[in-house]
Scaffold this motif. Structure first.
Motif: not given
Length: 302
Positions: A31-39
């Motif tokens: 994603q062009t926008c960062s993700i802090d956690k993928i659960l």
């Protein structure tokens, strides 16, 4: 002046779709926008999903896998996933199935609307869900409000309810409306939950946030044309719709009763297999729905 960065975590529920899950996670990490956690909540898959998640969690340090001891259904998976997400303290929670493939800027376009001055308050934001041919995904058609075009010039369509296929919510709102109802098992938990959220503030479809729902076929649920081996699962549709319509008021429940009657009529008069079984499942769901009154869980209950 310093702006405080809001954190985002994703909740993905998976069951025996290893290859699609792999594609889903690839789309999330890119994603062009960062993700802090993928659960990722693994509903006791038997196709090697647990090994895949173990390998990917070593590759991506923001990926966390939660392997259930039994299949608790999509509703149970999202219930557990949101509990984990709430405990993570992320500001925003992005919800989806394992066969949801977001465009690279899907999250960025969702979050872009959050800072829109004209959007004073919202309870959920969802993506435009298409099928593999870029046409509307028929299983994920949201329910619009009577003033659906109120914010259309800003790329927002006002909704009453929608699905869990790319849904963005605020962590703080879980404290007000609780978690999805795990007892639904499958079907309708997303509609019930987004209707609950919409009592706080409007929900919107973000037209330029696009995801592909890679279902095998682009079709809505239809017990009439369903094959015999999958008929039993429709019990949950008719039971859960009974509960949701009862909670929505008399006119909604009357519409549900008409839906039940029309469903039985179509099964009887149209050419299809297993007519007796289908009518039986509809009636079982309808009768159970009259007495179905599940408890909504809240963070303070846990």
């Amino acid at each position: 002046m310093f702006l405080i960065k809001k954190s985002t975590c994703v909740v993905v529920v998976t069951y025996n779709r290893k290859e699609l899950l792999k594609e889903n996670i690839s789309a999330l990490v890119n994603q062009t926008c960062s993700i802090d956690k993928i659960l990722v909540v693994n509903n006791c898959s038997t196709d090697g999903t647990d090994k895949l998640l173990n390998d990917l969690s070593k590759k991506y340090n923001n990926l966390e896998a939660y392997n259930m001891e039994k299949n608790i259904g999509g509703a149970g998976g999202f219930n557990q996933g949101l509990k984990i997400a709430y405990a993570s303290n992320c500001d925003y929670i992005w919800i989806m199935d394992d066969d949801t493939i977001p465009e690279p800027d899907a999250l960025e376009n969702l979050l872009g609307k959050v800072s829109l001055n004209e959007l004073e308050n919202w309870s959920f934001l969802c993506s435009n869900v298409v099928w593999k041919d870029n046409k509307a995904c028929l299983m994920n058609i949201p329910e619009v409000t009577h003033d659906w075009n109120y914010m259309l010039k800003f790329g927002l369509t006002k909704l009453k309810s929608t699905s869990f296929v790319s849904l963005l919510i605020k962590r703080q709102d879980i404290e007000k409306v609780g978690y999805p109802i795990s007892q639904f098992f499958i079907w309708g938990d997303d509609v019930e939950y987004t209707k609950r959220l919409a009592t706080l503030a409007p929900g919107y479809l973000v037209t330029d946030s696009v995801v592909t729902h890679k279902m095998n076929q682009n079709c809505d649920v239809n017990i009439v044309s369903e094959e015999k081996s999958r008929v039993d699962r429709y019990f949950y549709e008719y039971r859960n719709k009974s509960y949701t319509s009862r909670k929505s008021g008399l006119s909604s429940y009357v519409n549900y009763l008409n839906y039940v009657i029309k469903s039985i009529t179509k099964v009887i008069i149209r050419k299809n297999d297993s007519k007796i079984k289908k009518v039986k499942v509809i009636l079982q769901g309808f009768i159970k729905g009259i007495f179905f009154n599940p408890k909504i869980e809240f963070p303070e209950d846990i």
